[in-house]
Design a protein around this motif. Sequence first.
Motif, mmCIF file in Angstrom:
data_model
loop_
_atom_site.group_PDB
_atom_site.id
_atom_site.type_symbol
_atom_site.label_atom_id
_atom_site.label_comp_id
_atom_site.label_asym_id
_atom_site.label_seq_id
_atom_site.Cartn_x
_atom_site.Cartn_y
_atom_site.Cartn_z
ATOM 1 N N GLY A 56 31.460 25.172 -63.877
ATOM 2 C CA GLY A 56 30.061 25.595 -63.941
ATOM 3 C C GLY A 56 29.703 26.769 -63.056
ATOM 4 O O GLY A 56 28.530 26.917 -62.672
ATOM 5 N N TYR A 57 30.673 27.630 -62.723
ATOM 6 C CA TYR A 57 30.430 28.792 -61.874
ATOM 7 C C TYR A 57 30.632 30.074 -62.684
ATOM 8 O O TYR A 57 31.228 30.068 -63.768
ATOM 9 C CB TYR A 57 31.406 28.815 -60.689
ATOM 10 C CG TYR A 57 31.188 27.744 -59.652
ATOM 11 C CD1 TYR A 57 30.412 27.996 -58.523
ATOM 12 C CD2 TYR A 57 31.774 26.485 -59.788
ATOM 13 C CE1 TYR A 57 30.222 27.019 -57.549
ATOM 14 C CE2 TYR A 57 31.593 25.505 -58.826
ATOM 15 C CZ TYR A 57 30.820 25.778 -57.711
ATOM 16 O OH TYR A 57 30.642 24.819 -56.753
ATOM 17 N N ARG A 58 30.167 31.192 -62.079
ATOM 18 C CA ARG A 58 30.544 32.507 -62.597
ATOM 19 C C ARG A 58 31.928 32.851 -62.053
ATOM 20 O O ARG A 58 32.353 32.332 -61.021
ATOM 21 C CB ARG A 58 29.550 33.580 -62.170
ATOM 22 C CG ARG A 58 28.134 33.392 -62.700
ATOM 23 C CD ARG A 58 27.315 34.683 -62.460
ATOM 24 N NE ARG A 58 27.468 35.186 -61.101
ATOM 25 C CZ ARG A 58 26.708 34.804 -60.067
ATOM 26 N NH1 ARG A 58 25.758 33.886 -60.238
ATOM 27 N NH2 ARG A 58 26.912 35.318 -58.864
ATOM 28 N N LEU A 59 32.603 33.755 -62.716
ATOM 29 C CA LEU A 59 33.954 34.131 -62.292
ATOM 30 C C LEU A 59 33.954 34.689 -60.871
ATOM 31 O O LEU A 59 34.842 34.384 -60.067
ATOM 32 C CB LEU A 59 34.533 35.173 -63.263
ATOM 33 C CG LEU A 59 35.946 35.675 -62.960
ATOM 34 C CD1 LEU A 59 36.956 34.528 -63.044
ATOM 35 C CD2 LEU A 59 36.338 36.798 -63.926
ATOM 36 N N ASP A 60 32.922 35.482 -60.516
ATOM 37 C CA ASP A 60 32.907 36.134 -59.195
ATOM 38 C C ASP A 60 32.500 35.203 -58.064
ATOM 39 O O ASP A 60 32.459 35.604 -56.896
ATOM 40 C CB ASP A 60 31.984 37.358 -59.220
ATOM 41 C CG ASP A 60 30.541 37.000 -59.584
ATOM 42 O OD1 ASP A 60 30.233 35.781 -59.727
ATOM 43 O OD2 ASP A 60 29.723 37.921 -59.742
ATOM 44 N N GLU A 61 32.171 33.931 -58.376
ATOM 45 C CA GLU A 61 31.765 32.993 -57.337
ATOM 46 C C GLU A 61 32.954 32.223 -56.755
ATOM 47 O O GLU A 61 32.784 31.453 -55.811
ATOM 48 C CB GLU A 61 30.754 31.976 -57.902
ATOM 49 C CG GLU A 61 29.400 32.572 -58.246
ATOM 50 C CD GLU A 61 28.423 31.522 -58.767
ATOM 51 O OE1 GLU A 61 27.475 31.177 -58.027
ATOM 52 O OE2 GLU A 61 28.626 31.022 -59.906
#
Length: 730
Positions: free
Chosen positions: A206-211
Amino acid sequence: MKCPMIPPDENERLQALAAYGLGQDRPLPALEPVVQIAARMFDMPVAAINMIGSDHVFFAASVGVGTVDMGRDVSFCAHAINQTDVMVVPDSHLDERFHDNPLVIGPANLRFYAGVPLTSPDGYALGALCVIDGQPREFSDEDCERLRELAKMAVDRLELRRLEISTEQSRRPFEEFARNSPTAVVWFDAHLKIIAWNQAAATLHGYRLDEGEGLFIDQLIPEREHHMFHQLVSQAVTTGTFDGISMPETAYGLRKDGTEFELGLSLFCWQEHGQLIFNAHLHDITAKKREEEELHRLATTDLLTGLANRGCFYREVEHALVAARPIAVLMLDLDGFKDVNDTLGHAVGDSILREVAHRLEEGIGKSGLAARIGGDEFALLVHPMDDLVQAQSIAQTLINSLAKSIVIDHHEIRITASCGVAISPQHAQEALELIGNADLALFHAKRLGGAQSFVFVPALRMEAVARHLYGLELHRAVHEGELVLFYQPQIRLSDGSLAGAEALIRWRHPERGLLSPAAFLPALENGPLAATVGDWVLDQACAQVAQWRRYGLRDFRMGVNLFGAQFRVDDLAAKVISVLERHGLPPSALELEITENIVLEHDEVALESLRRLREAGVGVAFDDFGTGYASLSLLKQYPLSRIKIDRSFVQGMLESQQDKTVINAVIDMANAYSLETIAEGIETAEQQMALLEIGCSEGQGYLFSRPLPAIEFADMFGLVHHLSRLSRNA
């Protein structure tokens, strides 16, 4: 024993296998979930991933297998790698490649095998994923497809292992391998800090790739899982590898929003610039587990009723017997269900089956298992149970429960059921035999009239064996001309004159003498010779009536019983008309007798044939009327000319008002449909007079004559002298 073929690319294949760093002492824990899923999915005791070495086979992962030192020459998987698709051996005892294999005849007792090759990216067969059982099994096309899907999972995990090994020499950058991989991959260090992850891993949690960069692994798993994960990494830091470290069967992942999901986990590590780098391959297996559970439910459950299905029931009986538990098997069949189904429709019929299932489950409670075997047949397993009286009492209680009315769509329906009972160990200690014995008891209960239970006795098995032997001997009897026809006269009750005869088959057995139909007719009716013998009876009977009509019996008719198989072979109507023409007979000289079973089994086929014959002038008599379940509806639907009143009513009509009332009702119905009547089993003059008084026109039975050979029949009715005189004049 047939040894496996050595592939032509064997050297290249072995080089490809070596790249995975596997061996007997170096299994691959990442493959354990694959074999565990395979064992559960196919309900198999053994599942394994076997890698085929130069002369030995080693297990990369397995379930249900102990320590095995297996040579390549005996391995089934060594055969499987020479195929491009799933290799299935339903029963090794029947396969010429394996019937004398040590794994088959030895303690391993390998009877069933299904295996699919595992190939490297370059197309070399490394080994096979297989499932194994000690019992013969069937394996459907759908099962093969599911095994192929699991093989893809195994190949994916093997490839990750090869990449792990190769990076110990020259590790490809993470981005090259994982950036676009559909598998969620997380790259982290010994402090559990995430170095990088791919889009699949970010999406999974459930995250963005950059997180990802800067997060810790602990943020991707619930707090209760932290200790377990820390221990795994700590062991790998100590040993320098995850090889030999057991992965948890169940783990959970944590999404950014705090929700959890069931996690499939594979861990790898390697040295890079003097430091250990870790790789986690993650899978959300929640949906897969649900799919597995649903597949298991579909494989073991009858979809209409929710009861166990046939396969599940057989396995449960087998498990109980292997555990040496005393059990009872009850086979239960609804009486006359097809008539209800045909009359009220299949939707109502399905509702009845569901209600029957509900009542059986309630009646059996937690002491056993209820199953639908097929159609309107059910089976029950009761354990522990070693008391015959108690087992039959349970059967009768269930029958009584089913006899209570069922209300569906404003229809009040009453059904009855018959039940056969067998218990172990008294009646059998093997599943198929015990269930078969209960089925024989059910068959006998239905023969007794239905709506009752019957406990298996060895005589039933002996009768079944006798029927089987008679079936084998019937081929010889037909070929050697041992079958003969007897004729029983049919008499006009008003004046005692001869109206016709019924042709009845007998068997002049060379060792057992003259056999009545009761001894061999079940074997004949259900065997491959039924249509052939039926055609022979028709031809012989027509030839005989043609002779008797030429020599004095001008209006004589012949009754011929039909077998159900005659409706399935060729065109019955055309065949009958051809026989009549060949013997120079008018259609009125023949009356075909049918039973309710024939009508119910063949429906439209029988109806169309009989309509054509009736239109041509051939008589059609309904035999054994009043003993079945669909008689009233058939009177309206079928082109009948005569009803035969069953002997069971005739023999009791003077003592039983009920039997006499049934006969009155049958004659009234016959008159309403403009049908003739004939009563069977007349044995006394009083019965004859009583039948005549209530309007029955004809009869047959021992009062007039037992069935006779043709020459004795002719003598009885004054034809012998006539035939002799004509012979002298000729």
